[in-house]
Design an enzyme around this catalytic site. Structure first.
Site, PDB file in Angstrom:
ATOM      1  N   ASP A 183      -1.566 -34.967   1.777  1.00 27.85           N
ATOM      2  CA  ASP A 183      -2.658 -35.632   1.059  1.00 27.85           C
ATOM      3  C   ASP A 183      -3.969 -35.335   1.787  1.00 27.85           C
ATOM      4  O   ASP A 183      -3.969 -34.758   2.878  1.00 27.85           O
ATOM      5  CB  ASP A 183      -2.368 -37.137   1.032  1.00 27.85           C
ATOM      6  CG  ASP A 183      -3.180 -37.884  -0.014  1.00 27.85           C
ATOM      7  OD1 ASP A 183      -4.000 -37.257  -0.703  1.00 27.85           O
ATOM      8  OD2 ASP A 183      -2.983 -39.109  -0.137  1.00 27.85           O
ATOM      9  N   ASP A 221      -5.708 -40.040  -7.526  1.00 29.70           N
ATOM     10  CA  ASP A 221      -5.752 -41.501  -7.547  1.00 29.70           C
ATOM     11  C   ASP A 221      -6.254 -42.026  -8.893  1.00 29.70           C
ATOM     12  O   ASP A 221      -7.419 -42.427  -9.039  1.00 29.70           O
ATOM     13  CB  ASP A 221      -6.637 -42.001  -6.403  1.00 29.70           C
ATOM     14  CG  ASP A 221      -6.086 -41.583  -5.049  1.00 29.70           C
ATOM     15  OD1 ASP A 221      -4.899 -41.242  -4.982  1.00 29.70           O
ATOM     16  OD2 ASP A 221      -6.845 -41.598  -4.067  1.00 29.70           O
ATOM     17  N   GLU A 240      -8.464 -31.781   0.949  1.00 23.97           N
ATOM     18  CA  GLU A 240      -9.569 -31.056   0.308  1.00 23.97           C
ATOM     19  C   GLU A 240     -10.464 -30.307   1.311  1.00 23.97           C
ATOM     20  O   GLU A 240     -10.967 -29.238   0.899  1.00 23.97           O
ATOM     21  CB  GLU A 240     -10.420 -32.028  -0.534  1.00 23.97           C
ATOM     22  CG  GLU A 240      -9.693 -32.632  -1.705  1.00 23.97           C
ATOM     23  CD  GLU A 240      -8.730 -33.750  -1.311  1.00 23.97           C
ATOM     24  OE1 GLU A 240      -7.817 -34.027  -2.083  1.00 23.97           O
ATOM     25  OE2 GLU A 240      -8.906 -34.333  -0.217  1.00 23.97           O
TER      26      GLU A 240
END
Length: 950
Positions: free
Chosen positions: A533, A611, A536
């Site tokens: 997770d 999310d 980015e």
């Protein structure tokens, strides 16, 4: 981003104060993310487009191809383009023509590559344009069209290549390229003269009182949200307009929460005012129906018109914006009644590097794209079953309790997940010493029913001198550097002060891979897999919640050059670490979930849409997003079932599980502040509805796995939009709320609207369609109202297909391994049907050595045949022996004639043996089809056989 509540354990007081400012709001905070007008290079290039539009026919881009420099050798054209501004800027051109019909156009800048350039601020960044994106996105093995021929005449160079009469027609002044097949133009570069390669220039110090121009204000540095980008190389964007003449629909360029058929971006009713942005970012509580950037980027676009599909792949890892405009006329067609789509692609840095995929149909485009970037990896069987997750299961006892209750309520699942709270103080590769002090025992409990554990490992490493992973990373220089290039960059994420591993460094990758060995990741077992997770990367105090663009990576490339590849570099390294941890000859196919992705991520991970929120709009938005990912080559995709933020109503939760049963990646997940919502907590009738949805997924796992197998070598999407299946039916080109599951013939229309008791389904042809559950028949092309009570999933079988499934409920997919199969035959209007079944061990790489079963099933002339599709059956001998007891125990024939009413048995023939099997006939009433069930034909899935229905 999953903002942690103020009560979080083991976080510094300062960090808690910072997080207290970031509590969940109602929607995304737009002020935290740039618009095009706030991004200097996007603003400049959009303004250029406005000037070109205003000038009309008098506009000419200042780019000219130097005819004297052109050379064609072995399918590769080289030459020089001159940008006639600033005294002439040399831009090397290369046009590569591949044997499969793909054309690649690459434009570089000679001065940055070879000139004497001194970067500002004494930066250690590389001076040349970033040219390594292909190392990450592309796979090798491409052959060029060595027989390509070139002809130059009256300022136009034409290259003819390929068996399908392909041509690249290059106009010299101003530079433009038309791509043709069989004399028809299908893609045009620089049709509107918007090409722009911002060349190197020294900063000119202005005299006192002389201000900067509007463009110059963002040439040399740029400030947003209190962060200043030093931009040592100055302006370096590349841009190009790409036109699809006669194509009214374009798709792709994920990840955006928008419709499948992309909307226009220059205003107008129902359109956007902003371009689509590709800049991987941690977007908190993202909104639906928006061109805003999200977590991943695949710069691939597909254009569709009746009977024709083409694609383009824009290879840039930098921040990219894409404008889309529809026109009413096609100046490149013999007639002007067709519409066209005009696109404008703008990237901050790197080469101008574009691939044209000629099709001519969707299957060809997907194969061509897969040959470029690789096909999706064949996943493990458990990974396409159901996953149970939340932030966070609080202890190993909590995990065991959830595991027991799934069994108590007869709900199957395969994987349970642990978020960041399982660690010791947010230090990855560790376990909380109080709540997860016996991780191996916990995994052993799960393994009793062949269940797995997934734990989270993010790229931010806690800045703690006593944390071995951080200490080693810093000492060995494996972290991303700040803009000076000497110090390891420090930012803020879940652990507080953090460093980021630089997976562009091969030595750092080897080190990262070693961390997954069982002696390093103490407490892990072969039953544990990984969730990447925040890759980015998410940086809580960074510009736009990510890393500064002037940070330095391995090779002295700036972060701006590699940003959209960063997440892929990380999950690739994780995948390899999991693959090798058991040692040579013992490898099992890894499972890695990533949030951030790029073209090529499909080779090593699954993804999810981040999310989302527990509301109906986000349920509705999920399928267009998953469909877009699928056609962009990354089909192993899902959305958080139930919505991550908030608390869904029981109706919404039930409908979401019904929809999620048709996500390629099927996971329930929830925020730490959300109420517990494991399926067994919903109460009746909701528990039964959710159980039925999950069991439906498990029963269809043989079909899902077969579809994934095809995607792994052919590139076809798992979820197929209507335009893929019916490319001549323009009425289906914009449909994105229903789809086909591979080539199984299953048409799905999940209910995504509140309080619905019926829904409208579009049947794209006049073939018969059967309701999957009660066999109601539909014969007419067009829209039909169908019942959709809460317990009902609108699922239909198109006539002419044979669907393999397993009907015995089990607690996990691995326990179904040796269960018998059911074949469901949906008889076509012509009395025929076909399908296939692919089977392997579901976890190792033995299938690559031939250890698999692949059978074709065909119904023709009242006889069902099973035949072998394995090209080298001798290689499957050992696996066949292991699977010899697995049989077909039921054949359900839907749409039989009334003559079946008198049948009591049918004849089964396998090799030299024949025997009888009983038949039960049911007459259809009230619009339902007649059905016949052949009971226990005892036909092996490893052998050829036939069943005669005459």
């Amino acid at each position: 981003m999953r903002y942690q509540p103020v009560s979080a354990r083991s976080a510094p007081v300062l960090f808690l104060s910072f997080l207290s400012l970031l509590q969940p709001a109602q929607t995304v905070k737009h002020e935290n993310f740039k618009t095009c007008s706030q991004s200097g290079f996007c603003k400049r290039n959009r303004a250029l487009a406005d000037r070109a539009h205003a000038a009309g026919a008098s506009w000419a881009a200042p780019y000219e191809l130097d005819e004297k420099t052109l050379q064609l050798k072995d399918g590769v054209l080289t030459g020089k383009i001159w940008k006639t501004e600033a005294g002439g800027i040399e831009l090397p051109l290369q046009v590569s023509l591949f044997e499969n019909g793909i054309a690649r156009v690459t434009i570089d800048e000679a001065q940055r590559r070879t000139g004497e350039i001194i970067l500002r601020h004494d930066s250690k960044a590389r001076k040349e344009r970033y040219n390594e994106a292909e190392k990450w996105a592309l796979v090798g093995g491409h052959k060029f069209q060595k027989t390509a021929a070139m002809e130059t005449k009256e300022g136009v160079t034409t290259i003819a290549y390929g068996l399908d009469s392909y041509e690249a027609r290059i106009t010299h002044k101003p530079f433009s390229v038309q791509f043709l097949k069989r004399g028809e133009v299908y893609v045009v570069f620089n049709d509107r003269g918007l090409i722009n390669v911002e060349h190197w220039r020294s900063k000119v110090e202005k005299a006192e009182g002389e201000g900067l121009t509007e463009d110059e204000e963002t040439y040399w540095e740029e400030t947003f949200g209190g962060n200043t980008d030093s931009k040592p190389r100055g302006p370096e964007s590349v841009a190009l307009d790409i036109t699809f003449p006669g194509y009214d629909h374009v798709y792709g360029i994920p990840e955006h929460a928008t419709s499948l058929s992309l909307k226009e971006t220059r205003g107008g009713k129902g359109n956007y005012n902003e371009p689509y942005r590709l800049y991987n970012a941690d977007v908190f509580e993202y909104e639906t129906d928006s061109p805003m950037t999200l977590y991943g980027s695949i710069p691939f676009m597909q254009a569709q018109k009746k009977g024709s599909t083409v694609g383009v792949f824009w290879l840039s890892a930098a921040e990219t914006w894409i404008d889309v405009i529809k026109t009413k006329q096609n100046p490149h067609a013999l007639t002007t009644e067709k519409a066209s789509t005009q696109t404008h692609w703008i990237s901050e840095s790197g080469l101008l590097d574009v691939f044209v995929l000629p099709g001519p149909d969707a299957a060809s485009v997907y194969r061509q794209y897969g040959e470029l970037t690789g096909f999706t990896t064949l996943p493990t069987m458990f990974s396409i079953a159901y996953h149970q997750c939340r932030w966070n299961y609080v202890s190993q006892d909590d995990v065991k309790d959830v595991d027991r209750k799934f069994d108590k309520f007869d709900i199957p699942y395969d994987v349970i997940w642990l978020d960041i709270e399982h660690t010791d103080g947010k230090k990855y590769f560790t376990w909380d010493p109080l709540t997860f002090n016996k991780p191996e025992s916990m995994q052993k409990t799960l393994a009793k029913r062949d269940r797995k554990l997934v734990v989270i490992v993010d790229p931010h490493i806690k800045n703690d001198g006593n944390y071995a992973v951080n200490k080693e990373m810093v000492e060995k220089g494996f972290g991303v550097k700040d803009k000076g290039g000497d110090k390891v960059y420090e930012g803020w994420c879940w652990p507080g002060s953090s460093h980021w591993v630089d997976c562009f460094n091969p030595a750092a990758v080897n080190w990262w891979k070693s961390l997954f060995k069982f002696d390093k990741f103490v407490g892990s077992t072969p039953n544990l897999w990984i969730w990447n997770d925040m890759n980015e990367p998410s940086v809580f105090n960074g510009p736009e919640t990510t890393m500064p663009k002037d940070n330095i990576h391995h090779g002295n490339w700036e972060h701006r050059d590699v940003h959209n590849i960063n997440g892929m570099s990380f999950h690739n390294a994780t995948y390899e670490g999991l693959r090798i941890r058991l040692g040579n000859g013992k490898e099992r196919r890894p499972f890695v979930l990533t949030r951030s992705f790029f073209a090529g991520s499909q080779r090593s991970s699954a993804m999810w849409t981040g999310d989302n929120q527990a509301d109906w709009p986000h349920l509705q938005q999920a399928f267009p997003m998953l469909l877009a990912n699928g056609i962009a080559g990354f089909p192993f995709a899902g959305a958080d079932v139930g919505g991550f933020f908030g608390n869904p109503s029981k109706e919404l939760l039930s409908r979401w599980y019904q929809a999620g049963a048709f996500y390629p990646f099927f996971r329930g997940h929830a925020h730490i502040d959300a109420k517990r919502r494991e399926p067994y907590l919903a109460g009746e009738p909701y528990v039964s509805i959710i159980r039925d949805a999950i069991r439906l997924r498990y029963s269809l796992l043989p079909a899902w796995y077969t579809v994934f197998h095809r995607a792994s070598w052919e590139g076809m999407p798992i979820l197929r939009p209507h335009f893929v299946m019916f490319p001549d039916d323009e009425a289906g080109f914009a449909i994105d709320d229903q789809f086909f599951l591979g080539d199984t013939g299953l048409l799905v229309k999940p209910v995504v609207k509140e309080s619905a008791t019926e829904t409208t389904v579009y049947f794209p042809d006049d073939q018969v369609y059967y309701d999957y559950f009660d066999f109601t028949t539909y014969h007419r092309k067009g829209h039909h109202e169908v019942p959709a009570a809460l317990e009902k999933i609108p699922l239909f079988m198109r006539g002419g297909h044979i669907i393999p499934r397993k009907d015995r409920p089990r607690r996990s997919s691995s326990l179904m391994k040796y269960d018998p199969y059911t074949l469901v035959i949906s008889v076509s209007s012509e009395g025929a049907a076909a399908g296939d079944l692919y089977v392997d061990d579901g976890e190792t790489y033995a299938h690559q050595s031939g250890a698999y079963i692949h059978r074709a099933f065909t119904l023709k002339d009242n006889t069902l045949h099973s035949t072998n599709l394995h090209p080298e059956p001798a290689k499957a001998a050992a696996y066949n022996k292991n699977m010899r007891s697995v049989r077909v125990e039921r054949i359900v024939v839907v749409g039989v004639g009334k003559e079946w009413a008198t049948k009591k048995e049918v004849e089964v023939k396998q090799g030299s043996k024949t025997w009888k099997a009983k038949v039960i006939y049911t007459e259809g009433k009230d619009g339902k089809a007649n059905t016949a069930v052949v009971r226990d034909p005892k036909a092996s899935i490893t052998k050829d056989w036939s069943v005669s229905f005459t």
